[in-house]
Design a protein around this motif. Sequence first.
Motif, PDB file in Angstrom:
ATOM      1  N   GLY A  56       0.808  -1.218   0.000  1.00  0.00           N
ATOM      2  CA  GLY A  56       0.000   0.000   0.000  1.00  0.00           C
ATOM      3  C   GLY A  56       0.839   1.265   0.000  1.00  0.00           C
ATOM      4  N   VAL A  57       1.987   1.207  -0.652  1.00  0.00           N
ATOM      5  CA  VAL A  57       2.860   2.381  -0.749  1.00  0.00           C
ATOM      6  C   VAL A  57       2.273   3.345  -1.780  1.00  0.00           C
ATOM      7  CG1 VAL A  57       5.200   3.192  -1.219  1.00  0.00           C
ATOM      8  CG2 VAL A  57       4.831   0.902  -0.239  1.00  0.00           C
ATOM      9  N   GLU A  58       2.027   4.567  -1.360  1.00  0.00           N
ATOM     10  CA  GLU A  58       1.363   5.527  -2.255  1.00  0.00           C
ATOM     11  C   GLU A  58       2.202   6.746  -2.597  1.00  0.00           C
ATOM     12  OE1 GLU A  58      -2.410   6.480  -0.463  1.00  0.00           O
ATOM     13  OE2 GLU A  58      -3.321   4.579  -1.108  1.00  0.00           O
ATOM     14  N   THR A  59       3.202   7.053  -1.775  1.00  0.00           N
ATOM     15  CA  THR A  59       3.947   8.300  -2.018  1.00  0.00           C
ATOM     16  C   THR A  59       5.456   8.052  -2.107  1.00  0.00           C
ATOM     17  OG1 THR A  59       4.311   8.827   0.324  1.00  0.00           O
ATOM     18  CG2 THR A  59       2.229   9.564  -0.647  1.00  0.00           C
ATOM     19  N   ASP A  60       6.133   8.997  -2.755  1.00  0.00           N
ATOM     20  CA  ASP A  60       7.593   8.936  -2.841  1.00  0.00           C
ATOM     21  C   ASP A  60       8.209   8.970  -1.456  1.00  0.00           C
ATOM     22  OD1 ASP A  60       7.588   8.896  -5.620  1.00  0.00           O
ATOM     23  OD2 ASP A  60       7.690  11.078  -5.779  1.00  0.00           O
ATOM     24  N   ALA A  61       7.628   9.801  -0.576  1.00  0.00           N
ATOM     25  CA  ALA A  61       8.184   9.927   0.782  1.00  0.00           C
ATOM     26  C   ALA A  61       8.113   8.592   1.520  1.00  0.00           C
ATOM     27  CB  ALA A  61       7.431  11.008   1.554  1.00  0.00           C
ATOM     28  N   GLN A  62       6.973   7.914   1.400  1.00  0.00           N
ATOM     29  CA  GLN A  62       6.845   6.591   2.033  1.00  0.00           C
ATOM     30  C   GLN A  62       7.875   5.627   1.450  1.00  0.00           C
ATOM     31  OE1 GLN A  62       2.774   5.557   1.209  1.00  0.00           O
ATOM     32  NE2 GLN A  62       1.944   6.794   2.882  1.00  0.00           N
ATOM     33  N   ARG A  63       7.975   5.608   0.142  1.00  0.00           N
ATOM     34  CA  ARG A  63       8.933   4.699  -0.514  1.00  0.00           C
ATOM     35  C   ARG A  63      10.345   4.939   0.016  1.00  0.00           C
ATOM     36  NH1 ARG A  63       9.991   6.643  -6.152  1.00  0.00           N
ATOM     37  NH2 ARG A  63      10.994   8.171  -4.800  1.00  0.00           N
ATOM     38  N   ASP A  64      10.728   6.215   0.090  1.00  0.00           N
ATOM     39  CA  ASP A  64      12.098   6.537   0.508  1.00  0.00           C
ATOM     40  C   ASP A  64      12.360   6.080   1.946  1.00  0.00           C
ATOM     41  OD1 ASP A  64      12.386   7.584  -1.974  1.00  0.00           O
ATOM     42  OD2 ASP A  64      12.230   9.681  -1.357  1.00  0.00           O
ATOM     43  N   MET A  65      11.377   6.333   2.824  1.00  0.00           N
ATOM     44  CA  MET A  65      11.542   5.921   4.218  1.00  0.00           C
ATOM     45  C   MET A  65      11.619   4.392   4.325  1.00  0.00           C
ATOM     46  SD  MET A  65      11.513   8.698   6.001  1.00  0.00           S
ATOM     47  CE  MET A  65      10.935   8.566   7.668  1.00  0.00           C
ATOM     48  N   LEU A  66      10.724   3.717   3.618  1.00  0.00           N
ATOM     49  CA  LEU A  66      10.661   2.250   3.703  1.00  0.00           C
ATOM     50  C   LEU A  66      11.936   1.616   3.157  1.00  0.00           C
ATOM     51  CD1 LEU A  66       6.940   1.998   2.609  1.00  0.00           C
ATOM     52  CD2 LEU A  66       7.837   1.286   4.847  1.00  0.00           C
ATOM     53  N   LEU A  67      12.489   2.200   2.123  1.00  0.00           N
ATOM     54  CA  LEU A  67      13.747   1.681   1.583  1.00  0.00           C
ATOM     55  C   LEU A  67      14.884   1.950   2.557  1.00  0.00           C
ATOM     56  CD1 LEU A  67      13.479   2.565  -2.225  1.00  0.00           C
ATOM     57  CD2 LEU A  67      13.233   0.327  -1.127  1.00  0.00           C
ATOM     58  N   ALA A  68      14.861   3.136   3.190  1.00  0.00           N
ATOM     59  CA  ALA A  68      15.903   3.467   4.177  1.00  0.00           C
ATOM     60  C   ALA A  68      15.842   2.499   5.360  1.00  0.00           C
ATOM     61  CB  ALA A  68      15.742   4.904   4.647  1.00  0.00           C
ATOM     62  N   LEU A  69      14.631   2.036   5.673  1.00  0.00           N
ATOM     63  CA  LEU A  69      14.463   1.075   6.770  1.00  0.00           C
ATOM     64  C   LEU A  69      14.733  -0.360   6.316  1.00  0.00           C
ATOM     65  CD1 LEU A  69      11.252   2.558   8.471  1.00  0.00           C
ATOM     66  CD2 LEU A  69      13.591   2.637   9.339  1.00  0.00           C
ATOM     67  N   ARG A  70      15.111  -0.528   5.048  1.00  0.00           N
ATOM     68  CA  ARG A  70      15.506  -1.843   4.519  1.00  0.00           C
ATOM     69  C   ARG A  70      14.346  -2.800   4.282  1.00  0.00           C
ATOM     70  NH1 ARG A  70      19.165   0.608   3.448  1.00  0.00           N
ATOM     71  NH2 ARG A  70      21.309   0.615   4.199  1.00  0.00           N
ATOM     72  N   CYS A  71      13.176  -2.273   3.951  1.00  0.00           N
ATOM     73  CA  CYS A  71      12.112  -3.159   3.473  1.00  0.00           C
ATOM     74  C   CYS A  71      12.607  -3.818   2.187  1.00  0.00           C
ATOM     75  CB  CYS A  71      10.839  -2.370   3.178  1.00  0.00           C
ATOM     76  SG  CYS A  71       9.924  -1.959   4.654  1.00  0.00           S
ATOM     77  N   ASP A  72      12.350  -5.102   2.038  1.00  0.00           N
ATOM     78  CA  ASP A  72      12.895  -5.818   0.892  1.00  0.00           C
ATOM     79  C   ASP A  72      12.106  -5.566  -0.392  1.00  0.00           C
ATOM     80  OD1 ASP A  72      14.928  -7.480   2.383  1.00  0.00           O
ATOM     81  OD2 ASP A  72      13.089  -8.014   3.451  1.00  0.00           O
ATOM     82  N   GLU A  73      10.777  -5.471  -0.221  1.00  0.00           N
ATOM     83  CA  GLU A  73       9.931  -5.297  -1.398  1.00  0.00           C
ATOM     84  C   GLU A  73       8.849  -4.275  -1.109  1.00  0.00           C
ATOM     85  OE1 GLU A  73       8.504  -9.079  -3.054  1.00  0.00           O
ATOM     86  OE2 GLU A  73      10.255 -10.042  -2.141  1.00  0.00           O
ATOM     87  N   LEU A  74       8.410  -3.593  -2.156  1.00  0.00           N
ATOM     88  CA  LEU A  74       7.352  -2.595  -2.019  1.00  0.00           C
ATOM     89  C   LEU A  74       6.227  -2.918  -3.003  1.00  0.00           C
ATOM     90  CD1 LEU A  74       9.524   0.665  -2.003  1.00  0.00           C
ATOM     91  CD2 LEU A  74       8.878  -0.732  -0.044  1.00  0.00           C
ATOM     92  N   GLN A  75       5.017  -2.572  -2.570  1.00  0.00           N
ATOM     93  CA  GLN A  75       3.838  -2.817  -3.406  1.00  0.00           C
ATOM     94  C   GLN A  75       2.876  -1.682  -3.130  1.00  0.00           C
ATOM     95  OE1 GLN A  75       1.609  -6.268  -2.115  1.00  0.00           O
ATOM     96  NE2 GLN A  75       0.680  -6.608  -4.111  1.00  0.00           N
ATOM     97  N   GLY A  76       2.244  -1.165  -4.149  1.00  0.00           N
ATOM     98  CA  GLY A  76       1.281  -0.094  -3.898  1.00  0.00           C
ATOM     99  C   GLY A  76       0.991   0.712  -5.150  1.00  0.00           C
TER     100      GLY A  76
END
Length: 289
Positions: free
Chosen positions: A235-255
């Motif tokens: 449920g990733v909807e924004t660039d800001a969320q993506r950047d934070m989640l990647l910085a926290l080392r989430c392996d995969e993103l969907q949204g």
Amino acid sequence: AAKRAGGSGFAIFEPSMEQDSRAQLELQHDLRGAIERGELVLYYQPKIDGRSGQITGVEALVRWQHSSKGVISPAVFIPIAERFGLIGALGQWVIDEACRQLRVWLDQGLRMRVSINMSAHQLRQENLVQRIRRSLHAHTVDPALLTIEIIESVLMEDEAVRAFAGLAQLGVSLSIDDFGIGYCNFALLRKLPVTQLKVDRSLFTDIQHSSDALAVVDAIVKMAHALGLRVVAEGVETDAQRDMLLALRCDELQGYLFAKPMSAERLTLWAMGDEGVHITDFRPSIYAA
Ligand code: C2E
Ligand code: MG
Ligand code: MG
Ligand code: MG
């Protein structure tokens, strides 16, 4: 009443169910024939690898194209299917259709991975493992290409948990869906053959403004990695969320930021054509307003 679904570009029928049990009865009646009439369809939403930006697989999400009411959301008809004893047939259709599509993709040279969703109800069905095995076999599909998503509360049910062992033995992967908002048995999580956690979007919606949200997701990722699990942020909807989640080392993103659920045909083009991961306004043509 039909209303616009949150930005998904098509109308979704949503009876106000508590008050309107007549609408429910009507829907369950229609749902009985929906499978035979070919009104169910699987849509597929990509998951994106956090490092490479490549598609790692898709989640199958069922839709019901009702003949007069338009597209009905699974959030509406799955509970009805469960309540009226139709979930067995519906679940079987989803399994068969996902396997059929996996075979189509394999024949097109696409080694796609597909996740399907299952409720606690479905996990309690006695011959579930056999039925999945039979369907994989019928379409000559490697079980390793199939993942089953189950919400964490299922870990509280012995009966459902027992199905896990059989599924893992079969070679399909197990994923915990909507992680972080239900009841989770952490002791069990450690022992079960689960390979993936999907962090619920509500945990990171405001992550760029909230140090609490950040701390929670950080803790989940660290725990998951310590247990050898992959973390998917859903449920990733924004660039800001993506950047934070990647910085926290989430392996995969969907949204929606990357892609909305789409028809198999569209997904094929998307995956093969490497259209890039920033399709934000996809409207399936058959539902175009
Ligand atoms: P889920 O498995 O947690 O799926 C995620 C839901 O969030 C999907 O809704 C998806 O379309 C939506 N979504 C994806 N990206 C975003 C985003 O960026 N923002 C927002 N706001 N939403 C996003 P959908 O397709 O309506 O499905 C709802 C639920 O219905 C699913 O939640 C799943 O629990 C259930 N479901 C769907 N298909 C099946 C099925 O074949 N069998 C069973 N048992 N349940 C299913
Ligand atoms: Mg899911
Ligand atoms: Mg989910
Ligand atoms: Mg959900």
